[in-house]
Scaffold this motif. Structure first.
Motif, PDB file in Angstrom:
ATOM      1  N   THR A   1      -4.945   7.433  -1.553  1.00  0.00           N
ATOM      2  CA  THR A   1      -3.831   6.720  -1.013  1.00  0.00           C
ATOM      3  C   THR A   1      -3.298   6.834   0.332  1.00  0.00           C
TER       4      THR A   1
ATOM      5  N   GLN B   1      -8.091  -1.279   1.562  1.00  0.00           N
ATOM      6  CA  GLN B   1      -7.229  -0.222   1.289  1.00  0.00           C
ATOM      7  C   GLN B   1      -6.101  -0.422   0.182  1.00  0.00           C
TER       8      GLN B   1
ATOM      9  N   TYR C   1      -6.709  11.248  -5.888  1.00  0.00           N
ATOM     10  CA  TYR C   1      -6.339  10.049  -5.966  1.00  0.00           C
ATOM     11  C   TYR C   1      -5.129  10.042  -5.027  1.00  0.00           C
TER      12      TYR C   1
ATOM     13  N   THR D   1       1.513   6.654  -6.898  1.00  0.00           N
ATOM     14  CA  THR D   1       0.326   7.542  -7.152  1.00  0.00           C
ATOM     15  C   THR D   1       0.647   8.982  -7.198  1.00  0.00           C
TER      16      THR D   1
ATOM     17  N   LEU E   1       2.348   1.757  -3.477  1.00  0.00           N
ATOM     18  CA  LEU E   1       1.443   2.110  -4.309  1.00  0.00           C
ATOM     19  C   LEU E   1       1.019   3.540  -4.308  1.00  0.00           C
ATOM     20  N   SER E   2       0.917   3.964  -3.022  1.00  0.00           N
ATOM     21  CA  SER E   2       0.874   5.534  -2.826  1.00  0.00           C
ATOM     22  C   SER E   2       1.842   6.310  -3.123  1.00  0.00           C
TER      23      SER E   2
ATOM     24  N   CYS F   1      -5.964   1.529  -3.207  1.00  0.00           N
ATOM     25  CA  CYS F   1      -4.621   2.150  -3.430  1.00  0.00           C
ATOM     26  C   CYS F   1      -4.313   2.114  -4.999  1.00  0.00           C
TER      27      CYS F   1
ATOM     28  N   THR G   1       0.877  -1.250   0.130  1.00  0.00           N
ATOM     29  CA  THR G   1       0.031   0.007   0.041  1.00  0.00           C
ATOM     30  C   THR G   1       0.725   1.275   0.127  1.00  0.00           C
TER      31      THR G   1
END
Length: 341
Positions: free
Chosen positions: A119, A314, A115, A85, A81-82, A318, A78
């Motif tokens: 995240t 989550q 977005y 992003t 991925l954040s 994400c 996560t």
């Protein structure tokens, strides 16, 4: 008489199931247990599929001390991925600041911020289980703000309401759009007027005002009376749902009115990548809750069923925000100063 009472209680539990997607990811863990013995036993059979499960949420310290390997991997994924992003967002912001006409820059960046913001609070929600509803509130309220920002950006695209009225000679205004098209079948297409645009503006403007007030009150309830949160939220749900339906209706009227006239602005695509955030944040938790509840084998404290469901939700969210951010990169390349030149 007893059968009637049993049916009533079953309906009450079903309503709780359907409505709690607006708040906790795990509706099962918030059902009240201060009912009579028969009702309590039935509720526990529905909501506690494994012995030893608890509705208590762990503190950060308890959570970190008891975290297991799969959950640690989810947290790391996560976070990655954040970061991805945020990288996409900064790339998009750089493009907008250098290639988008000046009057569109601020609102375009505000829309793209949703977005990475989702995240970021997804990571916070996984890392601090007791903060998940606060994080959900921030994401929800920011979406509502973005809805009105999107309306304002559309008006800037067409040089304001007066210019839009002058440029549309045909019957382009129609209230027969989802999600309330079935309730207004008698309305026919009509010319765009100041009053009709004001009506659409009010439908969308009420979203950040009403939703912020409702979720602020729900956060107070969540903190002060957590055991009864499930019961109290039922009184809020009709207002939340009606407000969202009216706002989405206004957005659909706006986009369906402008998209055919300004196809080069890709308004339908921009609206979809924004609306997808609401759909994923509200419908997806119910699906994940059902899947995890039927497949998970352990729910020992502090890695409770609620914590596991929230973590998986989550992680999925994400990833989806990263995909939507990539899609938005393509959509917000127009309008462009280079293209105009």
């Amino acid at each position: 008489m007893r059968d009637s009472e049993t049916r009533y209680k079953a309906v009450e539990l079903l309503v709780s199931h359907l409505t709690l997607s607006l708040a906790p990811v795990d509706w099962y863990d918030h059902l009240p247990f201060d009912m009579d013995s028969n009702e309590s036993m039935a509720a526990q059979n529905l909501t506690q599929p494994y012995e030893g499960c608890t509705i208590e949420l762990p503190t950060v310290q308890e959570y970190l001390e008891g975290i297991n390997y799969p959950l640690a991997l989810i947290v790391v994924a996560t976070v990655l991925l954040s970061i991805a992003t945020f990288s996409i967002f900064f790339k998009n912001a750089y493009h907008i600041l250098h290639r988008t006409p000046k009057q569109f820059k601020t609102k375009s960046i505000l829309l793209l911020t949703i977005y990475p913001l989702v995240t970021l609070f997804g990571v916070v929600s996984i890392s601090a289980p007791r903060a998940y509803f606060l994080c959900d509130t921030v994401m929800h309220v920011y979406f509502m703000i973005c809805a009105y920002v999107f309306f304002s950006l559309c008006m800037q695209y067409v040089d304001g309401e007066d210019a839009l009225i002058k440029s549309t000679d045909s019957q382009t205004f129609s209230l027969r759009t989802p999600p309330l098209c079935c309730f207004v079948p008698l309305f026919k297409r009509a010319p765009v007027t100041k009053n009709r645009l004001r009506f659409v503006r009010m439908l969308i403007m009420q979203l950040p005002v009403v939703q912020t007030a409702l979720f602020l009150a729900l956060n107070v309830v969540f903190v002060e009376d957590y055991p009864n949160f499930n019961r109290i939220i039922l009184y809020f749900v009709p207002f939340i749902v009606i407000s969202i339906l009216l706002g989405v209706w206004g957005l659909n009227v706006l986009v369906r009115m402008l998209a055919p006239l300004y196809s080069d602005l890709k308004l339908m695509g921009k609206y979809f990548v924004l609306q997808a955030v609401l759909i994923l944040c509200r419908i997806q938790p119910l699906i994940i809750a059902a899947i995890v509840s039927s497949t998970v084998s352990e729910c020992a404290f502090p890695i409770t069923l609620q914590v596991q469901k929230n973590a998986i939700f989550q992680l999925c969210l994400c990833f989806e925000m990263m995909v939507l951010s990539c899609w938005a990169t393509l959509l917000y390349k127009s309008p462009s100063i280079i293209g105009q030149g």
